[in-house]
Every structure is written in C-alpha cells, then in structure tokens.
Design a protein around this motif. Structure first.
Motif, short mmCIF file in Angstrom:
data_model
loop_
_atom_site.label_atom_id
_atom_site.label_comp_id
_atom_site.label_asym_id
_atom_site.label_seq_id
_atom_site.Cartn_x
_atom_site.Cartn_y
_atom_site.Cartn_z
N GLY A 4 38.12 -36.83 12.57
CA GLY A 4 37.32 -35.96 11.72
C GLY A 4 35.87 -36.00 12.15
N HIS A 5 35.12 -35.01 11.73
CA HIS A 5 33.69 -34.97 12.07
C HIS A 5 32.89 -35.62 10.94
N PRO A 6 32.00 -36.56 11.26
CA PRO A 6 31.21 -37.21 10.19
C PRO A 6 30.44 -36.23 9.32
N LEU A 7 29.99 -35.12 9.89
CA LEU A 7 29.26 -34.14 9.08
C LEU A 7 30.14 -33.52 8.00
N ALA A 8 31.46 -33.49 8.25
CA ALA A 8 32.38 -32.90 7.28
C ALA A 8 32.52 -33.76 6.03
N ASP A 9 32.06 -35.00 6.10
CA ASP A 9 32.15 -35.90 4.94
C ASP A 9 30.93 -35.82 4.04
N LEU A 10 29.90 -35.10 4.48
CA LEU A 10 28.68 -35.00 3.68
C LEU A 10 28.85 -34.01 2.53
N ALA A 11 28.32 -34.38 1.38
CA ALA A 11 28.31 -33.45 0.25
C ALA A 11 27.26 -32.37 0.50
N ALA A 16 26.18 -25.28 9.95
CA ALA A 16 26.24 -23.97 9.31
C ALA A 16 27.66 -23.63 8.89
N ALA A 17 28.63 -23.95 9.75
CA ALA A 17 30.02 -23.67 9.43
C ALA A 17 30.48 -24.49 8.23
N LEU A 18 30.12 -25.76 8.19
CA LEU A 18 30.54 -26.63 7.09
C LEU A 18 29.91 -26.20 5.77
N ILE A 19 28.69 -25.70 5.83
CA ILE A 19 28.00 -25.26 4.61
C ILE A 19 28.45 -23.85 4.21
N GLY A 20 28.95 -23.09 5.19
CA GLY A 20 29.45 -21.74 4.89
C GLY A 20 28.42 -20.65 5.00
N ASN A 21 27.37 -20.88 5.79
CA ASN A 21 26.31 -19.89 5.95
C ASN A 21 26.61 -18.97 7.13
N PRO A 22 26.77 -17.66 6.93
CA PRO A 22 27.03 -16.75 8.05
C PRO A 22 25.88 -16.79 9.06
N MET A 71 30.25 -24.20 19.59
CA MET A 71 31.29 -25.16 19.24
C MET A 71 32.23 -24.61 18.17
N VAL A 72 31.69 -23.87 17.21
CA VAL A 72 32.55 -23.34 16.14
C VAL A 72 33.59 -22.38 16.71
N ASN A 73 33.26 -21.64 17.75
CA ASN A 73 34.23 -20.75 18.37
C ASN A 73 35.27 -21.52 19.18
N LEU A 74 34.85 -22.62 19.79
CA LEU A 74 35.81 -23.47 20.49
C LEU A 74 36.79 -24.10 19.51
N ILE A 75 36.30 -24.49 18.34
CA ILE A 75 37.16 -25.07 17.31
C ILE A 75 38.15 -24.03 16.81
N ARG A 118 35.12 -21.09 6.46
CA ARG A 118 35.87 -21.96 5.56
C ARG A 118 37.07 -22.57 6.30
N GLU A 119 37.71 -21.76 7.12
CA GLU A 119 38.85 -22.24 7.92
C GLU A 119 38.40 -23.30 8.93
N ILE A 120 37.29 -23.05 9.61
CA ILE A 120 36.76 -23.99 10.60
C ILE A 120 36.36 -25.30 9.92
N SER A 121 35.74 -25.19 8.74
CA SER A 121 35.34 -26.38 7.99
C SER A 121 36.54 -27.27 7.71
N GLY A 122 37.64 -26.66 7.32
CA GLY A 122 38.86 -27.43 7.05
C GLY A 122 39.41 -28.10 8.30
N MET A 123 39.23 -27.46 9.45
CA MET A 123 39.73 -28.02 10.71
C MET A 123 38.93 -29.23 11.15
N LEU A 124 37.73 -29.42 10.62
CA LEU A 124 36.88 -30.54 11.02
C LEU A 124 37.17 -31.81 10.22
N LYS A 125 38.17 -31.75 9.36
CA LYS A 125 38.58 -32.92 8.60
C LYS A 125 39.97 -33.34 9.06
N ALA A 126 40.15 -34.64 9.33
CA ALA A 126 41.43 -35.14 9.80
C ALA A 126 42.45 -35.06 8.68
N GLU A 127 43.57 -34.42 8.95
CA GLU A 127 44.57 -34.20 7.90
C GLU A 127 45.28 -35.48 7.47
#
Length: 409
Positions: free
Chosen positions: A167-174, A294-300, A326-330, A371-380
């Motif tokens: 998972g990406h550490p940034l994905a764990d931030l509130a 930006a992807a994790l926060i959801g800002n276009p 990177m978001v497009n690679l993900i 929103r989809e990319i944000s979910g992919m950055l967290k280990a299932e």
C-alpha cells in the motif's frame, strides 16, 4: 524476542527519511529493544537512530553536483559499507531496510547480501520505467521487495523477485480537517490578499524543487492569466517545504518579473498542498508525488511537466512507459490529461482544465476515476487494517526472525 535486534536502515533522500521516521516507531513497537543505525536524517536521529552517515552529506542533485562532491560521497559510502560488512558478528546488522535511493542502496544490497544480512527494500526503484538491467541486482541481493504501487508487485513477481504490495503510505492519511473558511483566513501573508471563500479556487502545483518550479510555473501562470481574463477565479500556489526561504522569494518574484502576466492576477501562496487540493475546484499539477496526493484527495487535475531539452531527449530514448503521470500508470489508462514538454502550453492547459471546473460529465468521470485509483493504492490483504508502514515493519520482523531461525538451525 530474546535477542536485541540490530536493524540497519538506509534513507538518503527527503522522502526516504520521512518514511524512515515513520518506520522506526513501528518497528520499535514490535521490537522495543531494537537498535537502529545507518544512513538517515536528523528526524531519524531524534528517534534514537545512530547515524553512521548523515543523509545531508550524500543527497546531492544533478550530475554537476555529484561530480563535485564525488570524493566525499565515496568516503561516506565506504563508511556505510564498513558498518554492514564488519567481521565482528556482534556488530553486524540482523536485517537491513533500504528505502528508495537506488544509486546507493542497490550497491549496499550486494555488500549486505554477501555479509549474510537479509535485505528488505522498501519503495522500489523505478526499474519498470528505465534501467531494467538492474533487475539482476534485485534478484540476487534483495530478499523482499516491498512496493507502494500495485503494478510493481506484478512486475517483480514476473521476474522471480519476492515482492509484496504494502500500500502507499499517503493512502493512510486522513483528509485535512481545515475548513474552507479557515484555509482562506490562513492563506497568504497580507490580509488584503487572503483567499475569498466565495470564489472558485484553482490549485497550481509546479513541483517541490526550484529547478522544477522554474520550468513549470511560468506556463502555469500564463494559463492562469487566460482563465482569469474570462472568469473570476483565484489561484492557490503551495510552496514545498523543501524550498529554502531564498528560493521561496525567487518563486514569488516570478509573478512580478514576467511581463506577460497581468498585474491583477490573483495568486495566493500557502504551505499546505493537501489542503489546497482539498479545497480547490481543480488543479494543474506537475508530474510527481503531488499527482498521487491529488488522486487520493479526489481533486480533478491536469498533469503537466517540462524538463530541459537535453533531459527530454535522453528520457525519450531510455524511459519506456506508456504514461508520464503515476496515476495513469496505476489506472493502466489515460485517466487524467498529460501535457508534457512542447504540449505544455497555456493555450493547451485551459481547454483541458475548463471542463473539470464545470459541472458535467468530464468532471464527474474524472472524480470517479480518481476514486478508483485511490482504492488501488491500498493493499487489499492488509491484516486488521494495518497501515503501509505497519505492514512494512511486520514483514521486516518476519524476515529478521527467519534469519534468526537459519542461524540457530
């Protein structure tokens, strides 16, 4: 754990030190008596980390700086090598965690491996983009590769490397808790230039290094002037913590020194990039970690990037990726627009950004993609909802325990 673990950590860059400062407490929760030493920064030292080599002594940027400081860098590297290859087994580390910084860490991995020290590599070098030949070093010398982007796990496993997506550490931030009104009041240094909460804001994120800012910001500002001439927008420009006060002054001077920009262009400086992305209607973001935020926060946003002509010519020959962002690679597709080098002009930015400012299909589609990319950055398969850092600590201790078992058998 009856033994007192000796854990070697190598974190030679600012981002690596940030992860190191998070990892040491997580490891200490699992092994309270552990000793930590190696290459790191001042924040790691404040946590009880013994610095064999200081990160600030080896983290130089650019080929000219590397050549200029080569004798010192080589001297410090030899000190690191000596620390991990000592013949005194009691002083040798029980496990090593190498964080990014491949030019130093892949070489260290070889010496650690030959000394019988298991190697955990956290934050993969971007071998999938270029220097794929270095995969042989990972295959030979790295025991576990812990990656923060999901596609990297597949890349390594297909090449017979024991890799785990943590998972990406940034994905764990509130999300930031500051309200729009509070952020507006705290913005800028001049009360007359505070943001107006009633207006739409556009974020401008030109990069974290002065060289990046110089190459990306002027065109961003020209795009801002085109947008402001047509609509009543305000622009928010977060200044990275990596910039010195002198460098920040140079960035601010770009607004007054560019003869093309209108005098009334409203750009407000702030130090909070994440709050900027939370409250901006949309943003223009230089390729890099900020696109992940930006992807994790959801800002276009629209991704832009410009390098020197020589660097671009070299990159075109050696970098092998279908996307820059990177978001497009993900995502595995063009989820956000990319304007790179010659395509990055104010006249191109505006038509790509405008649909993201207005209610409609383009904006809603991108928000859904982010929103989809944000979910992919967290280990299932994280156990018990553990964070990326906690998972890295757990796997490190598992590798250490396996090493103990081998020694005792």
């Amino acid at each position: 754990m009856s033994r007192k673990p000796k854990i070697f950590i190598s974190a030679g860059e600012a981002s690596g030190e940030h992860y190191g400062t998070l990892l040491i407490p997580a490891l200490r929760r699992l092994a309270p008596d552990a000793e930590f030493f190696g290459l790191g920064g001042q924040r790691m030292e404040a946590l009880g980390f013994r610095r064999v080599v200081r990160a600030e002594d080896v983290a130089v940027m650019g080929i000219t700086e590397v050549i200029l400081h080569m004798p010192r860098i080589y001297r410090e590297y030899r000190r690191l090598k000596a620390a991990v290859t000592t013949e005194n087994r009691a002083e040798r580390p029980d496990v090593a965690v190498l964080i990014d910084f491949p030019d130093v860490n892949l070489s260290l991995a070889k010496h650690l491996n030959r000394a019988g020290v298991p190697v955990v590599y956290f934050v993969s070098p971007q071998l999938w983009a270029w220097k794929k030949y270095r995969i042989r070093e990972v295959q030979r010398y790295v025991d576990r590769m812990l990656v923060i982007f999901p596609f990297e796990e597949t890349f390594y496993r297909e090449r017979h490397v024991q890799a785990s997506f943590v998972g990406h550490p940034l994905a764990d931030l509130a999300l930031p808790v500051v309200s729009r009104e509070e952020f507006a009041r705290e913005s800028g240094t001049d009360p007359s230039k505070h943001l107006d909460p009633s207006r739409q804001w556009i974020g401008l994120l030109p990069g974290s290094r002065l060289k990046e800012v110089r190459l990306n910001l002027p065109e961003m500002l020209r795009a801002a002037s085109l947008l402001q001439s047509q609509d009543n927008y305000e622009f928010v420009l977060p200044l990275a913590a990596t910039l010195t006060e002198e460098q920040r002054a140079q960035v601010k001077a770009m607004l007054s020194e560019d003869p093309v920009l209108p005098a009334g262009l409203r750009v407000t400086f702030t130090s909070d990039a994440r709050a900027t992305l939370l409250h901006a209607r949309a943003s223009v973001v230089a390729s890099g970690t900020a696109t992940v935020e930006a992807a994790l926060i959801g800002n276009p946003f629209v991704v832009v990037y410009r390098v020197s002509p020589v660097s671009y010519a070299v990159a075109k020959r050696v970098v092998d990726v279908p996307h820059v962002a990177m978001v497009n690679l993900i995502a595995g597709r063009r989820a956000v627009p990319e304007l790179v080098q010659g395509d990055f002009t104010a006249e191109n930015v505006v038509p790509h950004l405008r649909p993201l400012l207005e209610e409609g299909e383009a904006r809603e589609s991108m928000i859904a993609s982010l929103r989809e990319i944000s979910g992919m950055l967290k280990a299932e398969d994280n156990e018990g909802g553990e964070s990326a850092i906690d998972r890295t600590a757990r796997i490190t201790m598992e590798v250490l325990q396996e090493n103990y078992s081998r020694e005792e058998s």
